[in-house]
Write a protein that holds these residues in place. Structure first.
Motif, PDB file in Angstrom:
ATOM      1  N   SER A   1     -14.881  55.653   7.364  1.00  0.00           N
ATOM      2  CA  SER A   1     -14.122  56.211   6.246  1.00  0.00           C
ATOM      3  C   SER A   1     -13.014  57.166   6.672  1.00  0.00           C
ATOM      4  CB  SER A   1     -15.069  56.941   5.275  1.00  0.00           C
ATOM      5  OG  SER A   1     -15.689  58.042   5.906  1.00  0.00           O
TER       6      SER A   1
ATOM      7  N   THR B   1     -19.310  64.493   7.959  1.00  0.00           N
ATOM      8  CA  THR B   1     -19.961  63.267   7.500  1.00  0.00           C
ATOM      9  C   THR B   1     -18.902  62.212   7.225  1.00  0.00           C
ATOM     10  OG1 THR B   1     -21.744  64.526   6.449  1.00  0.00           O
ATOM     11  CG2 THR B   1     -21.481  62.244   5.772  1.00  0.00           C
TER      12      THR B   1
ATOM     13  N   THR C   1     -13.246  68.626   1.932  1.00  0.00           N
ATOM     14  CA  THR C   1     -13.075  67.225   2.308  1.00  0.00           C
ATOM     15  C   THR C   1     -11.638  67.019   2.784  1.00  0.00           C
ATOM     16  OG1 THR C   1     -14.723  66.486   0.699  1.00  0.00           O
ATOM     17  CG2 THR C   1     -13.191  64.831   1.530  1.00  0.00           C
TER      18      THR C   1
ATOM     19  N   ASN D   1     -24.026  53.314   6.069  1.00  0.00           N
ATOM     20  CA  ASN D   1     -24.693  54.611   5.927  1.00  0.00           C
ATOM     21  C   ASN D   1     -23.685  55.730   6.105  1.00  0.00           C
ATOM     22  OD1 ASN D   1     -24.371  54.265   8.759  1.00  0.00           O
ATOM     23  ND2 ASN D   1     -25.979  55.766   9.143  1.00  0.00           N
ATOM     24  N   ASN D   2     -24.088  56.933   5.724  1.00  0.00           N
ATOM     25  CA  ASN D   2     -23.284  58.126   5.954  1.00  0.00           C
ATOM     26  C   ASN D   2     -23.762  58.775   7.244  1.00  0.00           C
ATOM     27  OD1 ASN D   2     -21.693  57.959   3.594  1.00  0.00           O
ATOM     28  ND2 ASN D   2     -23.419  58.724   2.394  1.00  0.00           N
ATOM     29  N   TYR D   3     -22.839  58.922   8.179  1.00  0.00           N
ATOM     30  CA  TYR D   3     -23.189  59.377   9.525  1.00  0.00           C
ATOM     31  C   TYR D   3     -22.713  60.820   9.713  1.00  0.00           C
ATOM     32  CZ  TYR D   3     -24.108  58.959  14.515  1.00  0.00           C
ATOM     33  OH  TYR D   3     -24.619  59.124  15.779  1.00  0.00           O
TER      34      TYR D   3
ATOM     35  N   ASN E   1     -18.510  57.793   6.345  1.00  0.00           N
ATOM     36  CA  ASN E   1     -19.216  56.566   6.008  1.00  0.00           C
ATOM     37  C   ASN E   1     -18.972  55.540   7.102  1.00  0.00           C
ATOM     38  OD1 ASN E   1     -19.175  53.666   4.615  1.00  0.00           O
ATOM     39  ND2 ASN E   1     -20.626  54.980   3.529  1.00  0.00           N
ATOM     40  N   HIS E   2     -20.051  54.931   7.594  1.00  0.00           N
ATOM     41  CA  HIS E   2     -19.983  54.018   8.735  1.00  0.00           C
ATOM     42  C   HIS E   2     -20.136  52.568   8.277  1.00  0.00           C
ATOM     43  CE1 HIS E   2     -21.842  52.039  12.398  1.00  0.00           C
ATOM     44  NE2 HIS E   2     -20.706  52.525  12.884  1.00  0.00           N
TER      45      HIS E   2
ATOM     46  N   LYS F   1     -16.162  64.568   5.061  1.00  0.00           N
ATOM     47  CA  LYS F   1     -16.713  65.737   4.380  1.00  0.00           C
ATOM     48  C   LYS F   1     -17.149  66.767   5.424  1.00  0.00           C
ATOM     49  CE  LYS F   1     -18.344  63.097   0.389  1.00  0.00           C
ATOM     50  NZ  LYS F   1     -19.524  62.706  -0.432  1.00  0.00           N
TER      51      LYS F   1
END
Length: 205
Positions: free
Chosen positions: A192, A54, A176, A61-63, A56-57, A196
């Motif tokens: 990001s 995962t 992470t 949003n979290n992609y 952050n885009h 994760k």
């Protein structure tokens, strides 16, 4: 009044059928019981092992994406679980998202550069066990760089698989990483740096 009577009848029916449904429910073949684990080496089941990532885009949003069909092995003695050893290889070409174009972009030198670095590898170096949970520390080699990583793992279950009759053992884990630590820094921080990872792993003996 009819609504009250109907609700009462439904509640009584649920109470009457509840025990019957519970009795008919089959027991799962696997359970998180250490007594079910036999000592030895287990081979990873690539069809049922996944590594999800995962990022952050752009702050929108979290992609989520996925790596599949990893291979590896787990050697474990339930009497000395802290001495277990784990090796996992992940084919980078197996990266998948909901976009075919993005899948192909992730394979380029902008990100994973799968032509040059086709495989990621994790090799455990130490394990700290606390009941059915463990901290698995090891060396992760990704994009040609090796860094220490600790996985927060949980024993999911063990038992005999009803279809192939093999002993199975499964774990889940999270960790992470920073992709820039591995030389993958394109578009940071818009995409990001922090990635994760959520792992579900199955092994069979």
């Amino acid at each position: 009044m009819r609504k009250i009577l109907a609700a009462s009848a439904l509640a009584l029916t649920a109470l009457a059928l509840g025990p019957v449904v519970a009795q008919d429910a089959p027991a799962l073949p696997g359970a998180p019981d250490p007594a079910r684990v036999q000592a030895g080496t287990y081979v990873m089941d690539p069809a049922h092992t996944q590594v999800a990532f995962t990022v952050n885009h752009f702050g929108f949003n979290n992609y989520v994406g996925l790596f599949g069909t990893p291979t590896g092995s787990l050697t474990i003695d339930p009497k000395q679980p802290e001495k277990a050893s784990l090796t996992v290889k992940i084919p980078m070409n197996e990266v998948r998202t909901s976009s075919t174009k993005l899948d192909e972009h992730l394979k380029t030198p902008d990100f994973l550069d799968t032509a040059k670095y086709p495989t990621a590898k994790f090799v455990s170096t130490s394990i700290k066990v606390d009941g059915n949970e463990a901290d698995i520390t090891g060396n992760l080699t990704l994009h040609g760089v090796t860094r220490p990583v600790t996985i927060d793992a949980q024993f999911t279950g063990a038992g005999t698989h009803p279809m192939n009759k093999k002993l199975n053992i499964g774990f889940s884990g999270t960790t992470t990483i920073k992709r820039s630590d591995f030389g993958i820094d394109k578009f940071v921080p818009l995409v990001s740096d922090e990635v994760k990872l959520a792992i579900t792993a199955a092994f069979e003996k």
